[in-house]
Write a protein that holds these residues in place. Sequence first.
Motif, PDB file in Angstrom:
ATOM      1  N   HIS A  81       0.887  -1.164  -0.024  1.00  0.00           N
ATOM      2  CA  HIS A  81      -0.076  -0.120   0.057  1.00  0.00           C
ATOM      3  C   HIS A  81       0.669   1.274  -0.084  1.00  0.00           C
ATOM      4  O   HIS A  81       0.347   2.243  -0.713  1.00  0.00           O
ATOM      5  CB  HIS A  81      -1.022  -0.026   1.194  1.00  0.00           C
ATOM      6  CG  HIS A  81      -0.648   0.304   2.531  1.00  0.00           C
ATOM      7  ND1 HIS A  81      -0.314  -0.395   3.471  1.00  0.00           N
ATOM      8  CD2 HIS A  81      -0.378   1.792   3.305  1.00  0.00           C
ATOM      9  CE1 HIS A  81       0.130   0.392   4.736  1.00  0.00           C
ATOM     10  NE2 HIS A  81      -0.014   1.656   4.188  1.00  0.00           N
ATOM     11  N   THR A 121      -6.332   2.634  -0.508  1.00  0.00           N
ATOM     12  CA  THR A 121      -7.168   3.347   0.429  1.00  0.00           C
ATOM     13  C   THR A 121      -6.968   2.872   1.737  1.00  0.00           C
ATOM     14  O   THR A 121      -5.959   2.254   2.094  1.00  0.00           O
ATOM     15  CB  THR A 121      -8.652   2.905  -0.085  1.00  0.00           C
ATOM     16  OG1 THR A 121      -8.752   1.434   0.235  1.00  0.00           O
ATOM     17  CG2 THR A 121      -9.161   3.151  -1.394  1.00  0.00           C
ATOM     18  N   CYS A 144      -5.523  -8.341  -4.018  1.00  0.00           N
ATOM     19  CA  CYS A 144      -6.088  -6.589  -4.225  1.00  0.00           C
ATOM     20  C   CYS A 144      -7.348  -6.445  -3.835  1.00  0.00           C
ATOM     21  O   CYS A 144      -8.228  -7.020  -4.334  1.00  0.00           O
ATOM     22  CB  CYS A 144      -5.393  -6.416  -5.329  1.00  0.00           C
ATOM     23  SG  CYS A 144      -5.575  -4.516  -5.389  1.00  0.00           S
ATOM     24  N   TRP A 145      -7.573  -5.538  -2.868  1.00  0.00           N
ATOM     25  CA  TRP A 145      -9.114  -5.103  -2.824  1.00  0.00           C
ATOM     26  C   TRP A 145      -9.643  -4.372  -3.789  1.00  0.00           C
ATOM     27  O   TRP A 145     -10.554  -4.237  -3.954  1.00  0.00           O
ATOM     28  CB  TRP A 145      -8.994  -4.228  -1.321  1.00  0.00           C
ATOM     29  CG  TRP A 145      -8.530  -4.608  -0.130  1.00  0.00           C
ATOM     30  CD1 TRP A 145      -7.510  -4.433   0.764  1.00  0.00           C
ATOM     31  CD2 TRP A 145      -9.084  -5.874   0.313  1.00  0.00           C
ATOM     32  NE1 TRP A 145      -7.398  -5.172   1.569  1.00  0.00           N
ATOM     33  CE2 TRP A 145      -8.471  -6.047   1.771  1.00  0.00           C
ATOM     34  CE3 TRP A 145     -10.218  -6.853   0.209  1.00  0.00           C
ATOM     35  CZ2 TRP A 145      -8.680  -7.336   2.427  1.00  0.00           C
ATOM     36  CZ3 TRP A 145     -10.509  -7.798   1.095  1.00  0.00           C
ATOM     37  CH2 TRP A 145      -9.818  -7.885   2.296  1.00  0.00           C
ATOM     38  N   HIS A 146      -8.747  -3.764  -4.939  1.00  0.00           N
ATOM     39  CA  HIS A 146      -9.015  -2.856  -5.871  1.00  0.00           C
ATOM     40  C   HIS A 146      -8.713  -3.506  -7.156  1.00  0.00           C
ATOM     41  O   HIS A 146      -8.604  -2.550  -8.137  1.00  0.00           O
ATOM     42  CB  HIS A 146      -8.253  -1.479  -5.639  1.00  0.00           C
ATOM     43  CG  HIS A 146      -8.693  -0.931  -4.150  1.00  0.00           C
ATOM     44  ND1 HIS A 146     -10.190  -0.612  -3.977  1.00  0.00           N
ATOM     45  CD2 HIS A 146      -8.021  -0.744  -3.388  1.00  0.00           C
ATOM     46  CE1 HIS A 146      -9.851   0.125  -2.660  1.00  0.00           C
ATOM     47  NE2 HIS A 146      -8.700  -0.213  -2.131  1.00  0.00           N
ATOM     48  N   TRP A 147      -8.760  -4.751  -7.255  1.00  0.00           N
ATOM     49  CA  TRP A 147      -8.340  -5.149  -8.523  1.00  0.00           C
ATOM     50  C   TRP A 147      -9.365  -5.190  -9.570  1.00  0.00           C
ATOM     51  O   TRP A 147      -8.940  -4.941 -11.015  1.00  0.00           O
ATOM     52  CB  TRP A 147      -8.259  -7.142  -8.536  1.00  0.00           C
ATOM     53  CG  TRP A 147      -9.668  -7.499  -8.646  1.00  0.00           C
ATOM     54  CD1 TRP A 147      -9.912  -8.223  -7.006  1.00  0.00           C
ATOM     55  CD2 TRP A 147     -10.400  -8.201  -9.321  1.00  0.00           C
ATOM     56  NE1 TRP A 147     -11.140  -8.906  -7.120  1.00  0.00           N
ATOM     57  CE2 TRP A 147     -11.335  -8.940  -8.545  1.00  0.00           C
ATOM     58  CE3 TRP A 147     -10.588  -8.057 -10.607  1.00  0.00           C
ATOM     59  CZ2 TRP A 147     -12.598  -9.669  -9.105  1.00  0.00           C
ATOM     60  CZ3 TRP A 147     -11.640  -8.745 -11.235  1.00  0.00           C
ATOM     61  CH2 TRP A 147     -12.601  -9.602 -10.426  1.00  0.00           C
ATOM     62  N   HIS A 148     -10.536  -4.788  -9.577  1.00  0.00           N
ATOM     63  CA  HIS A 148     -11.460  -4.102 -10.262  1.00  0.00           C
ATOM     64  C   HIS A 148     -11.136  -2.673 -10.790  1.00  0.00           C
ATOM     65  O   HIS A 148     -11.321  -2.688 -12.101  1.00  0.00           O
ATOM     66  CB  HIS A 148     -12.929  -4.091  -9.811  1.00  0.00           C
ATOM     67  CG  HIS A 148     -13.725  -5.331  -9.603  1.00  0.00           C
ATOM     68  ND1 HIS A 148     -14.031  -6.138 -10.557  1.00  0.00           N
ATOM     69  CD2 HIS A 148     -14.228  -5.944  -8.447  1.00  0.00           C
ATOM     70  CE1 HIS A 148     -14.738  -7.144 -10.185  1.00  0.00           C
ATOM     71  NE2 HIS A 148     -14.698  -7.179  -8.999  1.00  0.00           N
ATOM     72  N   GLU A 149     -10.610  -2.081 -10.014  1.00  0.00           N
ATOM     73  CA  GLU A 149     -10.009  -0.888 -10.523  1.00  0.00           C
ATOM     74  C   GLU A 149      -8.806  -0.874 -11.221  1.00  0.00           C
ATOM     75  O   GLU A 149      -8.606  -0.071 -12.387  1.00  0.00           O
ATOM     76  CB  GLU A 149      -9.792   0.243  -9.386  1.00  0.00           C
ATOM     77  CG  GLU A 149     -11.173   0.732  -8.765  1.00  0.00           C
ATOM     78  CD  GLU A 149     -10.894   1.039  -7.391  1.00  0.00           C
ATOM     79  OE1 GLU A 149     -10.041   1.720  -6.834  1.00  0.00           O
ATOM     80  OE2 GLU A 149     -11.571   0.229  -6.361  1.00  0.00           O
ATOM     81  N   GLU A 174      -8.550   0.765 -15.028  1.00  0.00           N
ATOM     82  CA  GLU A 174      -7.507   1.377 -15.444  1.00  0.00           C
ATOM     83  C   GLU A 174      -6.742   0.850 -16.777  1.00  0.00           C
ATOM     84  O   GLU A 174      -6.349   1.734 -17.637  1.00  0.00           O
ATOM     85  CB  GLU A 174      -6.288   1.415 -14.145  1.00  0.00           C
ATOM     86  CG  GLU A 174      -4.611   1.805 -14.850  1.00  0.00           C
ATOM     87  CD  GLU A 174      -4.609   3.136 -14.964  1.00  0.00           C
ATOM     88  OE1 GLU A 174      -5.577   4.028 -15.024  1.00  0.00           O
ATOM     89  OE2 GLU A 174      -3.567   3.279 -16.058  1.00  0.00           O
ATOM     90  N   ARG A 185      -8.758   1.078   3.746  1.00  0.00           N
ATOM     91  CA  ARG A 185      -8.677  -0.213   3.829  1.00  0.00           C
ATOM     92  C   ARG A 185      -7.536  -1.083   3.822  1.00  0.00           C
ATOM     93  O   ARG A 185      -7.069  -2.040   4.374  1.00  0.00           O
ATOM     94  CB  ARG A 185      -9.762  -0.719   2.935  1.00  0.00           C
ATOM     95  CG  ARG A 185     -10.035  -2.421   3.026  1.00  0.00           C
ATOM     96  CD  ARG A 185     -11.122  -2.853   2.240  1.00  0.00           C
ATOM     97  NE  ARG A 185     -11.660  -4.184   2.817  1.00  0.00           N
ATOM     98  CZ  ARG A 185     -12.497  -4.970   1.984  1.00  0.00           C
ATOM     99  NH1 ARG A 185     -12.854  -4.721   0.824  1.00  0.00           N
ATOM    100  NH2 ARG A 185     -12.774  -6.160   2.254  1.00  0.00           N
ATOM    101  N   CYS A 186      -6.736  -0.471   2.538  1.00  0.00           N
ATOM    102  CA  CYS A 186      -5.275  -1.427   2.289  1.00  0.00           C
ATOM    103  C   CYS A 186      -4.654  -1.116   3.346  1.00  0.00           C
ATOM    104  O   CYS A 186      -3.485  -2.024   3.598  1.00  0.00           O
ATOM    105  CB  CYS A 186      -4.790  -0.718   1.147  1.00  0.00           C
ATOM    106  SG  CYS A 186      -6.108  -0.752  -0.093  1.00  0.00           S
ATOM    107  N   PHE A 190      -3.417   2.853  -6.093  1.00  0.00           N
ATOM    108  CA  PHE A 190      -4.748   2.522  -5.864  1.00  0.00           C
ATOM    109  C   PHE A 190      -5.207   2.282  -4.361  1.00  0.00           C
ATOM    110  O   PHE A 190      -6.309   2.125  -3.984  1.00  0.00           O
ATOM    111  CB  PHE A 190      -5.244   1.303  -6.403  1.00  0.00           C
ATOM    112  CG  PHE A 190      -4.934   1.131  -7.846  1.00  0.00           C
ATOM    113  CD1 PHE A 190      -6.132   1.208  -8.741  1.00  0.00           C
ATOM    114  CD2 PHE A 190      -3.959   0.631  -8.400  1.00  0.00           C
ATOM    115  CE1 PHE A 190      -5.837   1.400 -10.133  1.00  0.00           C
ATOM    116  CE2 PHE A 190      -3.560   0.794  -9.712  1.00  0.00           C
ATOM    117  CZ  PHE A 190      -4.527   1.049 -10.671  1.00  0.00           C
TER     118      PHE A 190
END
Lengths: 331, 367
Positions: free
Chosen positions: B306, B313, B334-339, B343, B315-316, B311
């Motif tokens: 992090h 946040t 990764c919590w944000h793999w959708h982002e 990207e 939470r990370c 990406f």
Amino acid sequence: MVPIIEVRNLTRKFGKGKETVTAVDSVSFAIEPGETVCLVGESGCGKSTTGRMVAGLLEATSGEVLFEGKNIKQLDSAAFRRYRQSVQIIHQDPYSSLNPTQTIRDIITAPLLRHNKVKNRAAAEARALEILEVVDLTPARDVIAKYPHQLSGGQRQRVAVARALTVDPKFIVADEAVSMVDVSIRVSILTMLARLKKEFDVTFLFITHDLALAKYFAWEGRITVMYLGRIVEDGPTQRLITDPRHPYTQALLSAVPEADPELAQHKRQIELRSAEIPSLLNLPPGCTFHPRCPYFVPGQCDAAAPPLEPLDVGGRVACPVRRQERVSLLV
Amino acid sequence: MAENKLDWQTGEQSNGGAPLSLDNVHVAYATRRGKVRAVRGVTLDLHAGESLALIGESGSGKSTLGLAIVRLLPETAETSPGVITYRRNGREVDVLRLKPNELREFRWSECAMVFQAALNAFNPVLKVWAQALDTAKAHGWHDKDAIRRRLVELLEFVQLDPMRVIDAYPHELSGGMRQRVLLALSLLLNPQVLILDEPTTALDIITQRTIIKLLRELKEEQHFTMIFISHDLAIAAELADRVATMYAGRIVELGASDDIFYRPRHPYTLGLIRAVPTVTGGFEQLFSIPGSPPDLVNLPGGCKFHPRCAFATDRCKQEEPELEEVGPGHTAACWHWHEVEAELKRNPLHRGVLTLTDVLDVDVEVA
């Protein structure tokens, strides 16, 4: 324009008698101010030896190094000092190029004071902080008090660059300057060097074994390829990478592993006649690449060393046999 | 007995499950500064006949993990919790609990490791033949002629002239020859799994290519099960069926080679790919990953990436993500793999051969 650095028939031998090795053999090139030139080749090709001669760290056995048009051997002492300050070198290994017992403050302020770039210690400190900012070592106030071992490899290499900048260089020889730095950080150092090129009008001779890095760093510049002490090909990067003419350049480019699975599958495999590089102690006659070259012409290639001749597509190539042939690197 | 061992491995691995399974493997060292947590909770199945690349930067734990599999870690290393299960011919062992004599049998004849071709991978006072003989004898082979035949066959396989190499001392060989001799020696006892640590690092480009070709042959023709450990993404692209990205002692992404290179879902993998230039193709802007790898004694909380992640946040910073499925056979932590996916839609990677035809005026005949 007068080239900032020119070398003419530059030759360097090591050892004596039967054990003589010609590390650099009659190398000639000129670099204009503002240009970026990459010197590439495998280990033992003479690229570092050439860089050390350009930076004045090693004397040539024969041939000349010209700085702003003047032979460095004929400079008076003031002019020689100016040359030595104007041409700086950054070494590969930031672990051994920095004195471990000195703080970054000592490392950066010593040359400032020694070369009267500043009036006193306070001014040296201020200037050192400025330079650390330039190489993105921030916060500079924290970094300046540290010892090299407290910094990462990438940060140390930035210190080495900062030290070179203290004497306002016009020309920097960067010898494998990012080879020992982690991949994720490499690019940021290259970007920083590229910024120096623009903001401080520094001309670069970038020495590397990594053709992909050379391509990236010198995309608008030139690449010079060396093999066993000689230049085999040079030219504008974009031409040399996409349309290499010397069989050795083609072999090198086709051999580079690619970080892209599809590209890796589709690269042309060039079969060399021999995998082993000849020993510098016992160089083959004629073109030194002939024992490995897939296009070897008996009686021609092993007779005389081919001269480096201009190409219509830009640059020079030392191969009369293949100079007109285009070879696609993908299949 | 020696005779049948000399054969290339046949389809024997097809009868069982994965030759090697890692379950929650940890490696830590006690140092004066504190506990260095080099590998943390790695779970992984190595399939029969596949080649898997472990990629990551220095300190990511990839080499430590390789050494743990062949139990070559220093004695100060703690390896619990964790189970490494090795299977062959329906037999199953826990590598981390092998006794010294079993371990000797396991190393080299079951699982061989090829180190970077430094001189110190050899005994400097033994000729190549003596190194091979010692090894074979230590594993219960006594038929000298058979050992010699096997060695000659292997040296020919790695494209060396056996007559020139067999009686040479290591220092008489070039770096590329040494790497090929090491490869031949590693195959001597017909192991089922081969671990290669930086197999091409420090070699010249053209020599690297000859090693890559050999390893491809091992993979495609002999169907060897292999693990490549490298900091060099190109080795993974050239040789791996699957790629695992490691960061701060963990696998943060695992997937088929194409998924990792063209559809990465972990910001670190994406960062690595965007930091590495290819030589063929047009100019592509590269980006470095800010910051530097973490201190393994004093790891950051939450996701270890992090502090360097665009990406990240809140939470990370708090919770460390586990590997979760992001596609068929493709996992990322990764919590944000959708982002990351979004990207990549905005800023695609200019990779693959087909994109090249637009950039360059070259004749590409896609096979």
